[in-house]
Scaffold this motif. Sequence first.
Motif, PDB file in Angstrom:
ATOM      1  N   GLY A  38      36.653  32.265  37.826  1.00 36.24           N
ATOM      2  CA  GLY A  38      37.688  31.233  37.934  1.00 36.24           C
ATOM      3  C   GLY A  38      37.915  30.740  39.344  1.00 36.24           C
ATOM      4  N   SER A  39      37.121  31.211  40.298  1.00 38.49           N
ATOM      5  CA  SER A  39      37.236  30.682  41.662  1.00 38.49           C
ATOM      6  C   SER A  39      36.046  29.778  41.927  1.00 38.49           C
ATOM      7  CB  SER A  39      37.246  31.814  42.690  1.00 38.49           C
ATOM      8  OG  SER A  39      37.182  31.259  43.999  1.00 38.49           O
ATOM      9  N   LEU A  40      36.307  28.626  42.515  1.00 45.39           N
ATOM     10  CA  LEU A  40      35.224  27.703  42.872  1.00 45.39           C
ATOM     11  C   LEU A  40      34.846  27.871  44.342  1.00 45.39           C
ATOM     12  CD1 LEU A  40      36.477  24.459  41.022  1.00 45.39           C
ATOM     13  CD2 LEU A  40      35.089  26.339  40.137  1.00 45.39           C
ATOM     14  N   ARG A  41      35.477  28.800  45.020  1.00 40.65           N
ATOM     15  CA  ARG A  41      35.265  28.993  46.458  1.00 40.65           C
ATOM     16  C   ARG A  41      33.877  29.589  46.719  1.00 40.65           C
ATOM     17  NH1 ARG A  41      37.115  32.142  50.621  1.00 40.65           N
ATOM     18  NH2 ARG A  41      37.330  34.001  49.325  1.00 40.65           N
ATOM     19  N   ASP A  42      33.167  29.049  47.714  1.00 35.49           N
ATOM     20  CA  ASP A  42      31.817  29.551  48.001  1.00 35.49           C
ATOM     21  C   ASP A  42      31.819  31.048  48.300  1.00 35.49           C
ATOM     22  OD1 ASP A  42      30.539  27.198  47.544  1.00 35.49           O
ATOM     23  OD2 ASP A  42      30.526  26.556  49.648  1.00 35.49           O
ATOM     24  N   GLU A  43      32.809  31.484  49.067  1.00 37.46           N
ATOM     25  CA  GLU A  43      32.835  32.891  49.493  1.00 37.46           C
ATOM     26  C   GLU A  43      33.756  33.728  48.604  1.00 37.46           C
ATOM     27  OE1 GLU A  43      30.923  34.074  51.988  1.00 37.46           O
ATOM     28  OE2 GLU A  43      30.070  32.064  52.154  1.00 37.46           O
ATOM     29  N   SER A  44      33.862  33.368  47.357  1.00 36.65           N
ATOM     30  CA  SER A  44      34.831  34.006  46.453  1.00 36.65           C
ATOM     31  C   SER A  44      34.653  35.524  46.313  1.00 36.65           C
ATOM     32  CB  SER A  44      34.695  33.366  45.066  1.00 36.65           C
ATOM     33  OG  SER A  44      35.327  34.158  44.083  1.00 36.65           O
ATOM     34  N   TYR A  45      35.748  36.234  46.521  1.00 32.56           N
ATOM     35  CA  TYR A  45      35.744  37.688  46.286  1.00 32.56           C
ATOM     36  C   TYR A  45      35.701  37.981  44.789  1.00 32.56           C
ATOM     37  CZ  TYR A  45      37.217  37.840  51.166  1.00 32.56           C
ATOM     38  OH  TYR A  45      37.286  37.678  52.523  1.00 32.56           O
TER      39      TYR A  45
ATOM     40  N   TYR B 214      46.534  32.748  41.563  1.00 35.95           N
ATOM     41  CA  TYR B 214      47.047  31.475  42.083  1.00 35.95           C
ATOM     42  C   TYR B 214      48.496  31.346  41.610  1.00 35.95           C
ATOM     43  CZ  TYR B 214      42.534  29.418  43.639  1.00 35.95           C
ATOM     44  OH  TYR B 214      41.355  29.125  44.289  1.00 35.95           O
ATOM     45  N   HIS B 215      49.410  31.361  42.560  1.00 37.18           N
ATOM     46  CA  HIS B 215      50.835  31.203  42.264  1.00 37.18           C
ATOM     47  C   HIS B 215      51.275  32.137  41.134  1.00 37.18           C
ATOM     48  CE1 HIS B 215      50.365  28.000  45.011  1.00 37.18           C
ATOM     49  NE2 HIS B 215      49.852  27.129  44.154  1.00 37.18           N
ATOM     50  N   GLY B 216      50.833  33.373  41.229  1.00 39.86           N
ATOM     51  CA  GLY B 216      51.262  34.386  40.265  1.00 39.86           C
ATOM     52  C   GLY B 216      50.601  34.271  38.905  1.00 39.86           C
TER      53      GLY B 216
ATOM     54  N   ALA C  48      43.741  39.156  44.310  1.00 40.29           N
ATOM     55  CA  ALA C  48      44.911  38.602  45.003  1.00 40.29           C
ATOM     56  C   ALA C  48      44.723  38.612  46.516  1.00 40.29           C
ATOM     57  CB  ALA C  48      46.156  39.419  44.648  1.00 40.29           C
ATOM     58  N   GLY C  49      45.240  37.553  47.147  1.00 39.15           N
ATOM     59  CA  GLY C  49      45.265  37.556  48.601  1.00 39.15           C
ATOM     60  C   GLY C  49      46.316  38.517  49.103  1.00 39.15           C
ATOM     61  N   GLY C  50      47.379  38.656  48.348  1.00 42.32           N
ATOM     62  CA  GLY C  50      48.478  39.554  48.710  1.00 42.32           C
ATOM     63  C   GLY C  50      48.443  40.821  47.873  1.00 42.32           C
ATOM     64  N   GLY C  51      49.653  41.274  47.497  1.00 45.90           N
ATOM     65  CA  GLY C  51      49.735  42.605  46.896  1.00 45.90           C
ATOM     66  C   GLY C  51      49.835  42.645  45.389  1.00 45.90           C
ATOM     67  N   SER C  52      50.108  41.514  44.730  1.00 47.28           N
ATOM     68  CA  SER C  52      50.348  41.662  43.285  1.00 47.28           C
ATOM     69  C   SER C  52      49.454  40.759  42.440  1.00 47.28           C
ATOM     70  CB  SER C  52      51.824  41.436  42.957  1.00 47.28           C
ATOM     71  OG  SER C  52      52.228  40.207  43.421  1.00 47.28           O
TER      72      SER C  52
HETATM   73  C1  LIG Z   1      46.493  27.666  45.317  1.00 50.40           C
HETATM   74  C2  LIG Z   1      46.521  29.123  45.732  1.00 50.40           C
HETATM   75  C3  LIG Z   1      47.533  29.921  45.278  1.00 50.40           C
HETATM   76  C4  LIG Z   1      47.565  31.283  45.632  1.00 50.40           C
HETATM   77  N1  LIG Z   1      48.577  32.062  45.159  1.00 50.40           N
HETATM   78  C5  LIG Z   1      48.586  33.372  45.467  1.00 50.40           C
HETATM   79  C6  LIG Z   1      49.617  34.221  44.953  1.00 50.40           C
HETATM   80  O1  LIG Z   1      50.519  33.794  44.237  1.00 50.40           O
HETATM   81  N2  LIG Z   1      49.572  35.539  45.282  1.00 50.40           N
HETATM   82  C7  LIG Z   1      48.592  36.058  46.082  1.00 50.40           C
HETATM   83  O2  LIG Z   1      48.580  37.271  46.338  1.00 50.40           O
HETATM   84  N3  LIG Z   1      47.600  35.281  46.575  1.00 50.40           N
HETATM   85  C8  LIG Z   1      47.585  33.961  46.285  1.00 50.40           C
HETATM   86  N4  LIG Z   1      46.566  33.159  46.753  1.00 50.40           N
HETATM   87  C9  LIG Z   1      45.466  33.782  47.516  1.00 50.40           C
HETATM   88  C10 LIG Z   1      44.261  34.089  46.611  1.00 50.40           C
HETATM   89  O3  LIG Z   1      44.640  34.880  45.506  1.00 50.40           O
HETATM   90  C11 LIG Z   1      43.203  34.869  47.393  1.00 50.40           C
HETATM   91  O4  LIG Z   1      42.776  34.087  48.492  1.00 50.40           O
HETATM   92  C12 LIG Z   1      42.025  35.296  46.546  1.00 50.40           C
HETATM   93  O5  LIG Z   1      41.197  36.144  47.293  1.00 50.40           O
HETATM   94  C13 LIG Z   1      41.204  34.107  46.150  1.00 50.40           C
HETATM   95  O6  LIG Z   1      40.163  34.568  45.314  1.00 50.40           O
HETATM   96  P1  LIG Z   1      38.654  34.163  45.630  1.00 50.40           P
HETATM   97  O7  LIG Z   1      38.278  34.856  46.919  1.00 50.40           O
HETATM   98  O8  LIG Z   1      37.892  34.649  44.474  1.00 50.40           O
HETATM   99  O9  LIG Z   1      38.606  32.673  45.778  1.00 50.40           O
HETATM  100  C14 LIG Z   1      46.545  31.823  46.454  1.00 50.40           C
HETATM  101  C15 LIG Z   1      45.513  30.988  46.909  1.00 50.40           C
HETATM  102  C16 LIG Z   1      45.502  29.639  46.556  1.00 50.40           C
HETATM  103  C17 LIG Z   1      44.366  28.767  47.051  1.00 50.40           C
END
Ligand SMILES: Cc1cc2nc3c(=O)[nH]c(=O)nc-3n(C[C@H](O)[C@H](O)[C@H](O)COP(=O)(O)O)c2cc1C
Length: 199
Positions: A11-18, A82-84, A113-117
Amino acid sequence: MTSPTIVAVCGSLRDESYTRTALKYALEAADRAGAETELLDLREYDLPVFDPDTDAADRGDAPRLLERVRRADGVILGSPVYHGSYSGALRNFHDYCSFDEYEDTVVGLLATAGGGSYASTLDHLRITVRSVHGRAIPHQVGIRNAADQFEPAETAPDGRAFVDSDLEARVDRLGRDLVEEAKRLQTEPTDRRPASADD
Ligand SMILES: Cc1cc2nc3c(=O)[nH]c(=O)nc-3n(C[C@H](O)[C@H](O)[C@H](O)COP(=O)(O)O)c2cc1C
């Protein structure tokens, strides 16, 4: 018994997607457990925003993508948080899907998640998978603080190794459990399967 087919949808379109990297690990584990595997990378498909009014001819690559999902015995859905919740890209893919794709299909869930949840993302995925009769397995994977979870490793998937071996083991188990459950389902008499729900 034939080898189950397991596909993963990122579900990520990012080139470097984790998320994509983690899915590749899960698929490798599924492959070791005896499955045929394929990553369905949504970047490679022309998938217009779902519109119920359009017919198949106007749905880009949706028909050929859905065919792959329909043929699969198991699907791993991976999404960034993305936004929870889960990403719009995955949601758009999911809107194209129905009982035809998911009936008698086992499903594994992974959120990054980028953060903790990540709990709400996994919950939202589980609920929407249920609504198309997918059988989400209990084991699921959440990856928090994604940017800290990988380190460079030349021969690893996407050139990245997990820093935390416990997390890697959870991802491996997702692939393994899914194959086990898909094999179990292949041998389950169809009259023992729950009748289709009407909700
Ligand atoms: C539009 C958007 C919304 C995001 N919302 C959250 C969030 O609610 N909580 C969080 O922990 N990280 C959030 N992030 C960070 C992503 O979860 C994080 O960068 C994740 O590693 C992205 O996955 P990917 O590396 O597969 O693209 C958000 C990032 C984007 C671009």
